[in-house]
Design an enzyme around this catalytic site. Structure first.
Site, mmCIF file in Angstrom:
data_model
loop_
_atom_site.group_PDB
_atom_site.id
_atom_site.type_symbol
_atom_site.label_atom_id
_atom_site.label_comp_id
_atom_site.label_asym_id
_atom_site.label_seq_id
_atom_site.Cartn_x
_atom_site.Cartn_y
_atom_site.Cartn_z
ATOM 1 N N GLY A 1 37.508 25.428 -8.288
ATOM 2 C CA GLY A 1 36.966 25.309 -6.995
ATOM 3 C C GLY A 1 37.171 26.300 -5.711
ATOM 4 O O GLY A 1 37.075 26.418 -5.152
ATOM 5 N N THR B 1 32.188 20.075 -7.064
ATOM 6 C CA THR B 1 32.690 20.931 -8.455
ATOM 7 C C THR B 1 32.935 22.190 -8.631
ATOM 8 O O THR B 1 31.386 22.741 -8.889
ATOM 9 C CB THR B 1 33.013 19.384 -8.722
ATOM 10 O OG1 THR B 1 34.489 20.035 -9.960
ATOM 11 C CG2 THR B 1 32.721 19.494 -10.080
ATOM 12 N N CYS B 2 33.866 22.844 -9.229
ATOM 13 C CA CYS B 2 33.310 23.663 -10.645
ATOM 14 C C CYS B 2 34.456 23.965 -11.315
ATOM 15 O O CYS B 2 35.216 22.718 -11.828
ATOM 16 C CB CYS B 2 32.711 25.260 -9.464
ATOM 17 S SG CYS B 2 34.382 25.390 -8.660
ATOM 18 N N ALA B 3 34.703 25.324 -11.554
ATOM 19 C CA ALA B 3 35.949 25.413 -12.498
ATOM 20 C C ALA B 3 36.906 25.516 -11.853
ATOM 21 O O ALA B 3 37.727 24.848 -12.625
ATOM 22 C CB ALA B 3 35.507 26.640 -13.704
ATOM 23 N N TRP C 1 37.478 20.952 -12.760
ATOM 24 C CA TRP C 1 37.433 20.965 -14.042
ATOM 25 C C TRP C 1 39.029 21.542 -14.684
ATOM 26 O O TRP C 1 39.478 20.895 -15.553
ATOM 27 C CB TRP C 1 36.364 21.265 -14.863
ATOM 28 C CG TRP C 1 36.415 21.899 -15.597
ATOM 29 C CD1 TRP C 1 36.837 22.824 -17.144
ATOM 30 C CD2 TRP C 1 36.093 20.641 -16.872
ATOM 31 N NE1 TRP C 1 36.714 21.701 -18.279
ATOM 32 C CE2 TRP C 1 36.415 20.166 -17.744
ATOM 33 C CE3 TRP C 1 35.370 19.286 -16.019
ATOM 34 C CZ2 TRP C 1 35.871 19.431 -19.339
ATOM 35 C CZ3 TRP C 1 35.076 17.894 -16.741
ATOM 36 C CH2 TRP C 1 35.171 18.362 -18.203
#
Length: 285
Positions: A246, A242-244, A271
């Site tokens: 994608g 995951t990240c901010a 996120w």
């Protein structure tokens, strides 16, 4: 049978030797957040690899979602990729100007999600290509539309409900690819998030730690393995990244693929989706 790429990464030298081969399709995937005042399409128009066309992750995306660049439908992906001149059997090479961190890795993942494995990222990206004084061009490429077949692989994608369930079960390790300040909530994001921090239980492996800071080339397998294991990732167990929004998460998925993990899923909403769900738990340092 169509010729296959040698792996998930190809070197500038490898690609330079094959630029004229008929089944090579090069996609310039450069993307920037609007806050940077940079535009990937403008940068493509300014200069790009010979024969490359621009792949816009905000255009080849779900038009009905207000989350950034969510996956499009299978039919839409097939249609738009075909319009970029990609045909079944082509060897697809993706690149950007941040050696994978600005969308090439996401496009690599998108092709895999839609059932197509003959795709690789240019190791070191545009910067390494230019530093080695390899050819570029300014004239836009007008691709001849082709027929491209796509099929959805749900096992490579996670949605909000699955992520919520995983917080409770802990069945899959969650690896967050953002920098440590974004991960621990001490640094604001370029996205206007109301909440900062990370999904409870996530392990932080910043994507930038997986590449050589000077050349942008991905670290070798031994170094990648050491990075993930030092952070506490068990490379034998299920992993979701995951990240901010994608993008960075796909760089980690690609690095894990290089380590032999072709089953790593990506949380598409990331996120951006998680932080705005009022009932979603968030953790910070």
């Amino acid at each position: 049978m169509a010729e296959q790429l040698p792996g998930a990464l190809v070197s500038a030298e490898w690609l330079a030797d094959r630029l004229s081969e008929a089944d090579i399709r090069i996609l310039d995937c450069t993307w920037h957040h609007p806050s940077t005042n940079l535009d990937g399409r403008n940068q493509y128009r300014g200069r790009h690899l010979p024969g490359s066309v621009h792949f816009d992750i905000d255009h080849i995306a779900d038009p009905n979602s207000d989350l950034p660049h969510m996956l499009p439908s299978t039919a839409d992906f097939a249609k738009k990729v075909g319009l970029l001149g990609v045909a079944d059997g082509d060897r697809v090479v993706v690149y950007d100007r941040l050696f994978g961190g600005s969308a090439a890795a996401r496009v690599w993942w998108m092709f895999r999600v839609f059932g197509y494995d003959n795709v690789a990222m240019l190791d070191g990206g545009f910067g390494k290509w230019v530093a080695e004084k390899r050819p570029t061009e300014m004239s836009p490429v007008r691709p001849e539309p082709k027929s491209f077949t796509a099929g959805f692989r749900p096992e490579l994608v996670r949605d909000y409900a699955q992520m919520t369930a995983n917080v409770a079960s802990g069945a899959e390790q969650l690896v967050d690819a953002r920098g440590p300040g974004k991960f621990d909530g001490s640094q604001p994001d370029v996205f206007p998030f109301k909440r900062l921090g990370h999904i409870p239980g996530a392990i932080n492996v910043p994507w930038a730690d997986l590449v050589n800071g000077q050349t942008g080339v991905m670290l070798d397998q031994a170094a990648l393995k050491a990075r993930f294991e030092a952070a506490g990732v068990d490379l034998t167990k299920p992993i979701v990244t995951t990240c901010a929004s994608g993008i960075f998460s796909c760089m980690n998925a690609l690095a894990l693929y290089v380590l032999g993990r072709d089953d790593v899923a990506v949380y598409d909403g990331a996120w951006a989706e998680w932080e705005r769900a009022e009932d979603a738990p968030a953790a910070a340092a």
